[in-house]
Design a protein around this motif. Sequence first.
Motif, PDB file in Angstrom:
ATOM      1  N   SER A 116       0.833  -1.198   0.000  1.00 34.12           N
ATOM      2  CA  SER A 116       0.000   0.000   0.000  1.00 34.12           C
ATOM      3  C   SER A 116       0.869   1.250   0.000  1.00 34.12           C
ATOM      4  N   ALA A 117       1.891   1.249   0.861  1.00 35.75           N
ATOM      5  CA  ALA A 117       2.824   2.378   0.908  1.00 35.75           C
ATOM      6  C   ALA A 117       3.621   2.476  -0.385  1.00 35.75           C
ATOM      7  N   TYR A 118       4.002   1.327  -0.923  1.00 30.44           N
ATOM      8  CA  TYR A 118       4.795   1.309  -2.154  1.00 30.44           C
ATOM      9  C   TYR A 118       4.006   1.892  -3.328  1.00 30.44           C
ATOM     10  N   TYR A 121       4.368   5.408  -3.236  1.00 23.99           N
ATOM     11  CA  TYR A 121       5.707   5.727  -3.755  1.00 23.99           C
ATOM     12  C   TYR A 121       5.676   5.795  -5.284  1.00 23.99           C
ATOM     13  N   LEU A 122       5.021   4.836  -5.896  1.00 24.68           N
ATOM     14  CA  LEU A 122       4.943   4.794  -7.357  1.00 24.68           C
ATOM     15  C   LEU A 122       4.116   5.951  -7.917  1.00 24.68           C
ATOM     16  N   GLU A 123       3.215   6.485  -7.109  1.00 22.85           N
ATOM     17  CA  GLU A 123       2.390   7.614  -7.546  1.00 22.85           C
ATOM     18  C   GLU A 123       3.044   8.965  -7.265  1.00 22.85           C
ATOM     19  N   SER A 124       4.193   8.938  -6.619  1.00 30.98           N
ATOM     20  CA  SER A 124       4.891  10.190  -6.337  1.00 30.98           C
ATOM     21  C   SER A 124       5.394  10.786  -7.647  1.00 30.98           C
ATOM     22  N   LYS A 136       2.501  11.607   1.557  1.00 30.52           N
ATOM     23  CA  LYS A 136       1.700  10.480   2.025  1.00 30.52           C
ATOM     24  C   LYS A 136       2.492   9.175   1.934  1.00 30.52           C
ATOM     25  N   ALA A 137       3.326   9.058   0.907  1.00 27.07           N
ATOM     26  CA  ALA A 137       4.152   7.859   0.768  1.00 27.07           C
ATOM     27  C   ALA A 137       5.136   7.752   1.928  1.00 27.07           C
TER      28      ALA A 137
END
Length: 300
Positions: A116-118, A121-124, A136-137
């Motif tokens: 979920s956190a990753y 990260y990918l949406e950053s 949020k990441a």
Amino acid sequence: MFKNKQLVLLGLIVLFLSGAIGCKSKFEKLRTGTDVPKKYQEAIRLYNKKKYSKALLLFDDLMQRYRGMSEAEDLSYYFAYTNYRLRDYTTARYQFKVFADTYPGSSRAEECRFMSAYCYYLESPNFSLDQENTQKAIESLQLFINLYPKSERVAEASKLITDLRDKLEAKAYANAKLYFTTGGYNPENYRAAVIAFRNVLRDFPDTRYAEEMELLAIRSQYLYSKNSYETKQEERFNEAITMAGDFADKHPQSKLLKDVQEVSKDAQAGIVAAKKFIALQEAEMKARMAARDTTARKNK
């Protein structure tokens, strides 16, 4: 002969289309049908065959049908990963979080919390864009570390946080530098640049841009002083000189020290020029007052 070849070709096309339509109809029949166990098996098969778009259609229906049942855990896991494989990271991160919250005792809970956190990260985005997802990441990855401090994924989570903080650092640096580069249009931006550079240095004390930002802050203060009224220049130039002295104390071996010293010398020269200007103005003022008094006495 030519006509026969055309008929053969037409027959092959019809056969191909019939097969394709038949396959599609078979899937659609299963998808809209009520054979839930078979639909479940087919969804898993399609997922393993990496046919994620079709698998998603079946999982979406199955999630509703198996709600509250023992199969729901596996379905929730596959559903999250299917969205992830399709690069729908927004839905995937939500579904991974749902899994972790719904099945905290599952052997997959840690994995899903990390994923979920990753996905955050990918949406950053690129550092030049809004960094809400980056923040949020970082929060999600830090939460993962707090919840699973002994996890093998902690090292990776820490590395991801470092990457994200580097992005925030680059964003803050670019914003501060923008004030500096636009100071020629609005001198007040030079003062804003000083504040912005100091904030970045406070928020990112280990930044690789530290010496460069300190130099730019000193230059910003110098240019802010230079564009001020002469009556305020001495105080403001002195601040630039103090900043330059602090830089020399902290970075005695810096390659930028010579540039800092040049700005300090210019600030000192600016003080001298400001004092001369003020003295000249005061002298001219006294001369005008004396001439006015002389004229007044003559007119008596």
